[in-house]
Design a protein around this motif. Structure first.
Motif, PDB file in Angstrom:
ATOM      1  N   GLY A   1      -9.284  -3.642  18.751  1.00  0.00           N
ATOM      2  CA  GLY A   1      -9.486  -2.757  17.610  1.00  0.00           C
ATOM      3  C   GLY A   1      -8.434  -2.962  16.539  1.00  0.00           C
ATOM      4  N   TYR A   2      -7.209  -3.158  16.984  1.00  0.00           N
ATOM      5  CA  TYR A   2      -6.086  -3.395  16.067  1.00  0.00           C
ATOM      6  C   TYR A   2      -6.262  -4.727  15.331  1.00  0.00           C
ATOM      7  CZ  TYR A   2      -1.155  -4.181  14.754  1.00  0.00           C
ATOM      8  OH  TYR A   2       0.012  -4.440  14.076  1.00  0.00           O
ATOM      9  N   MET A   3      -6.635  -5.759  16.067  1.00  0.00           N
ATOM     10  CA  MET A   3      -6.804  -7.102  15.505  1.00  0.00           C
ATOM     11  C   MET A   3      -7.905  -7.132  14.440  1.00  0.00           C
ATOM     12  SD  MET A   3      -7.969 -10.495  17.644  1.00  0.00           S
ATOM     13  CE  MET A   3      -6.860 -10.045  18.979  1.00  0.00           C
ATOM     14  N   MET A   4      -9.046  -6.521  14.760  1.00  0.00           N
ATOM     15  CA  MET A   4     -10.164  -6.542  13.826  1.00  0.00           C
ATOM     16  C   MET A   4      -9.846  -5.757  12.554  1.00  0.00           C
ATOM     17  SD  MET A   4     -13.106  -7.509  12.874  1.00  0.00           S
ATOM     18  CE  MET A   4     -14.042  -8.160  14.276  1.00  0.00           C
ATOM     19  N   THR A   5      -9.204  -4.611  12.707  1.00  0.00           N
ATOM     20  CA  THR A   5      -8.891  -3.794  11.540  1.00  0.00           C
ATOM     21  C   THR A   5      -7.891  -4.505  10.633  1.00  0.00           C
ATOM     22  OG1 THR A   5      -9.269  -1.837  12.911  1.00  0.00           O
ATOM     23  CG2 THR A   5      -8.187  -1.499  10.780  1.00  0.00           C
ATOM     24  N   ASN A   6      -6.900  -5.153  11.230  1.00  0.00           N
ATOM     25  CA  ASN A   6      -5.951  -5.925  10.427  1.00  0.00           C
ATOM     26  C   ASN A   6      -6.654  -7.050   9.682  1.00  0.00           C
ATOM     27  OD1 ASN A   6      -3.276  -4.922  10.447  1.00  0.00           O
ATOM     28  ND2 ASN A   6      -3.068  -5.462  12.588  1.00  0.00           N
ATOM     29  N   TYR A   7      -7.622  -7.689  10.335  1.00  0.00           N
ATOM     30  CA  TYR A   7      -8.372  -8.756   9.669  1.00  0.00           C
ATOM     31  C   TYR A   7      -9.108  -8.208   8.446  1.00  0.00           C
ATOM     32  CZ  TYR A   7     -12.221 -11.913   8.616  1.00  0.00           C
ATOM     33  OH  TYR A   7     -13.125 -12.702   7.953  1.00  0.00           O
ATOM     34  N   LEU A   8      -9.769  -7.063   8.600  1.00  0.00           N
ATOM     35  CA  LEU A   8     -10.493  -6.465   7.470  1.00  0.00           C
ATOM     36  C   LEU A   8      -9.542  -6.117   6.327  1.00  0.00           C
ATOM     37  CD1 LEU A   8     -12.970  -4.133   9.397  1.00  0.00           C
ATOM     38  CD2 LEU A   8     -13.556  -6.199   8.104  1.00  0.00           C
ATOM     39  N   ILE A   9      -8.377  -5.601   6.689  1.00  0.00           N
ATOM     40  CA  ILE A   9      -7.391  -5.245   5.655  1.00  0.00           C
ATOM     41  C   ILE A   9      -6.915  -6.498   4.922  1.00  0.00           C
ATOM     42  CG2 ILE A   9      -5.091  -4.278   5.272  1.00  0.00           C
ATOM     43  CD1 ILE A   9      -5.715  -2.367   7.647  1.00  0.00           C
ATOM     44  N   ARG A  10      -6.712  -7.576   5.675  1.00  0.00           N
ATOM     45  CA  ARG A  10      -6.294  -8.840   5.032  1.00  0.00           C
ATOM     46  C   ARG A  10      -7.369  -9.375   4.092  1.00  0.00           C
ATOM     47  NH1 ARG A  10      -4.705 -10.227  10.308  1.00  0.00           N
ATOM     48  NH2 ARG A  10      -6.383 -11.780  10.409  1.00  0.00           N
ATOM     49  N   GLN A  11      -8.622  -9.009   4.353  1.00  0.00           N
ATOM     50  CA  GLN A  11      -9.717  -9.434   3.483  1.00  0.00           C
ATOM     51  C   GLN A  11      -9.887  -8.501   2.279  1.00  0.00           C
ATOM     52  OE1 GLN A  11     -11.355 -12.450   4.046  1.00  0.00           O
ATOM     53  NE2 GLN A  11      -9.647 -12.493   5.510  1.00  0.00           N
ATOM     54  N   GLY A  12      -8.965  -7.562   2.129  1.00  0.00           N
ATOM     55  CA  GLY A  12      -8.983  -6.681   0.972  1.00  0.00           C
ATOM     56  C   GLY A  12      -9.618  -5.323   1.199  1.00  0.00           C
ATOM     57  N   HIS A  13     -10.079  -5.042   2.414  1.00  0.00           N
ATOM     58  CA  HIS A  13     -10.751  -3.771   2.695  1.00  0.00           C
ATOM     59  C   HIS A  13      -9.725  -2.714   3.083  1.00  0.00           C
ATOM     60  CE1 HIS A  13     -14.820  -5.504   2.622  1.00  0.00           C
ATOM     61  NE2 HIS A  13     -14.240  -6.583   3.155  1.00  0.00           N
ATOM     62  N   ARG A  14      -9.801  -1.559   2.419  1.00  0.00           N
ATOM     63  CA  ARG A  14      -8.922  -0.431   2.742  1.00  0.00           C
ATOM     64  C   ARG A  14      -9.722   0.831   3.050  1.00  0.00           C
ATOM     65  NH1 ARG A  14      -3.648  -1.339   1.967  1.00  0.00           N
ATOM     66  NH2 ARG A  14      -3.167   0.889   1.783  1.00  0.00           N
ATOM     67  N   ARG A  15     -10.983   0.805   2.746  1.00  0.00           N
ATOM     68  CA  ARG A  15     -11.857   1.943   3.089  1.00  0.00           C
ATOM     69  C   ARG A  15     -12.787   1.486   4.214  1.00  0.00           C
ATOM     70  NH1 ARG A  15     -15.233   3.280  -1.131  1.00  0.00           N
ATOM     71  NH2 ARG A  15     -14.850   1.337  -2.245  1.00  0.00           N
ATOM     72  N   ILE A  16     -12.339   1.743   5.438  1.00  0.00           N
ATOM     73  CA  ILE A  16     -13.003   1.219   6.634  1.00  0.00           C
ATOM     74  C   ILE A  16     -13.370   2.378   7.549  1.00  0.00           C
ATOM     75  CG2 ILE A  16     -12.798  -0.340   8.609  1.00  0.00           C
ATOM     76  CD1 ILE A  16     -10.378  -1.621   7.039  1.00  0.00           C
ATOM     77  N   ALA A  17     -14.630   2.472   7.952  1.00  0.00           N
ATOM     78  CA  ALA A  17     -15.071   3.490   8.906  1.00  0.00           C
ATOM     79  C   ALA A  17     -15.202   2.878  10.290  1.00  0.00           C
ATOM     80  CB  ALA A  17     -16.407   4.088   8.471  1.00  0.00           C
ATOM     81  N   PHE A  18     -15.044   3.707  11.313  1.00  0.00           N
ATOM     82  CA  PHE A  18     -15.239   3.280  12.703  1.00  0.00           C
ATOM     83  C   PHE A  18     -16.418   4.061  13.260  1.00  0.00           C
ATOM     84  CE2 PHE A  18     -14.647   3.176  17.251  1.00  0.00           C
ATOM     85  CZ  PHE A  18     -14.158   1.913  17.494  1.00  0.00           C
ATOM     86  N   LEU A  19     -17.384   3.357  13.858  1.00  0.00           N
ATOM     87  CA  LEU A  19     -18.616   3.991  14.328  1.00  0.00           C
ATOM     88  C   LEU A  19     -18.845   3.688  15.804  1.00  0.00           C
ATOM     89  CD1 LEU A  19     -19.145   2.555  11.275  1.00  0.00           C
ATOM     90  CD2 LEU A  19     -21.138   4.048  11.425  1.00  0.00           C
ATOM     91  N   ALA A  20     -19.087   4.741  16.596  1.00  0.00           N
ATOM     92  CA  ALA A  20     -19.389   4.599  18.026  1.00  0.00           C
ATOM     93  C   ALA A  20     -20.390   5.675  18.410  1.00  0.00           C
ATOM     94  CB  ALA A  20     -18.111   4.702  18.855  1.00  0.00           C
ATOM     95  N   ASP A  21     -20.796   5.689  19.678  1.00  0.00           N
ATOM     96  CA  ASP A  21     -21.943   6.528  20.022  1.00  0.00           C
ATOM     97  C   ASP A  21     -21.614   7.943  20.489  1.00  0.00           C
ATOM     98  OD1 ASP A  21     -21.021   6.139  22.586  1.00  0.00           O
ATOM     99  OD2 ASP A  21     -22.594   4.736  23.162  1.00  0.00           O
ATOM    100  N   GLN A  22     -20.353   8.268  20.724  1.00  0.00           N
ATOM    101  CA  GLN A  22     -20.020   9.585  21.260  1.00  0.00           C
ATOM    102  C   GLN A  22     -19.365  10.480  20.210  1.00  0.00           C
ATOM    103  OE1 GLN A  22     -18.339   9.353  25.440  1.00  0.00           O
ATOM    104  NE2 GLN A  22     -18.054   7.226  24.790  1.00  0.00           N
TER     105      GLN A  22
END
Length: 255
Positions: A83-104
């Motif tokens: 989770g940490y790795m993927m979020t850092n990747y998105l931030i490096r791609q310029g994304h700062r408004r990121i939602a997390f979605l799961a089923d519970q």
């Protein structure tokens, strides 16, 4: 994972009985009524682990279960790190408004660890996590599709990237978005977790976090075999490594 487990078990001269239990009591009753040598339990909550440890008189190895201060055997992933790795990747791609979605509604187990990794990456990059940034979408298909459709209509413009707790939910969401005329990744970036067939068959193919399910089965059965033979197992809580797999579903943003 069930297929990988069956292969390991069969190749070592054992027979696997598969049962989808609705409760710990049901599991204990079944395990006690059959002459089984050991048990592999998948995706158990901490309270379930404790009950099974107290009530079962046979070797038990858990897969993808999270518990604290319990003398139990578990094989899982570095879900937090993924989770940490993927979020850092998105931030490096310029994304700062990121939602997390799961089923519970209240994430537990692997989803909770992946969420915590996501939150840690946000914190380290000076991005504030708000409660509404966690979006429960339900494991029930009709409910999930309704919530995703409502999310498209009401909240999609709040985010530039969506991090789904699994590739299954991510690919399902891509289908819903495309039916609403929303393009991935041009209008919204989407990522998943697992790197299974859903990630490869989705169009665009998903950027995701890779795990090796067969490795979980291998280590879980190896532990169980040693416990059945009465051997000592020093390493009890195994967390297998994960890897970022970059494909087509993330749009880099201009700085």
């Amino acid at each position: 994972i069930v297929g990988a487990l069956e292969k390991e078990i069969r190749e070592h001269g054992y027979y696997m009985m598969l049962y989808m239990a609705g409760s710990v009591e049901e599991t204990v009753r079944l395990a006690s009524s059959w002459n089984i040598e050991g048990l592999v339990a998948l995706g158990c909550r901490a309270e379930d682990v404790q009950k099974m440890k107290e009530q079962l008189k046979m070797p038990v190895v858990f897969i993808d279960s999270y518990f604290e201060n319990q003398d139990c055997y578990n094989v899982g992933l570095d879900d937090f790190g993924g989770g940490y790795m993927m979020t850092n990747y998105l931030i490096r791609q310029g994304h700062r408004r990121i939602a997390f979605l799961a089923d519970q509604q209240e994430p537990a187990g692997v989803d909770r660890e992946r969420l915590l990794g996501y939150q840690k990456a946000l914190e380290e990059n000076g991005i504030i996590f708000h409660e509404r940034d966690y979006v429960p979408i339900s494991f029930r298909k009709q409910t999930r599709h309704t919530r995703l459709w409502e999310f498209c209509q009401e909240r999609l413009n709040e985010y530039t990237a969506l991090f789904f707790a699994s590739d299954f939910y991510a690919s399902d969401a891509v289908f819903i978005f495309q039916s609403q005329g929303i393009r991935v990744p041009q209008d919204i970036s989407v990522v998943g977790f697992d790197d299974n067939l859903f990630a490869e068959h989705c169009r665009p193919m998903l950027t995701t976090v890779q795990q090796h399910v067969a490795d979980k089965a291998f280590y879980a059965f190896a532990l169980l075999q040693r416990l059945i033979r009465g051997e000592e197992c020093i390493e009890k809580n195994i967390h297998l490594p994960v890897k970022l797999v970059i494909r087509e579903s993330v749009q880099p943003l201009e700085p």
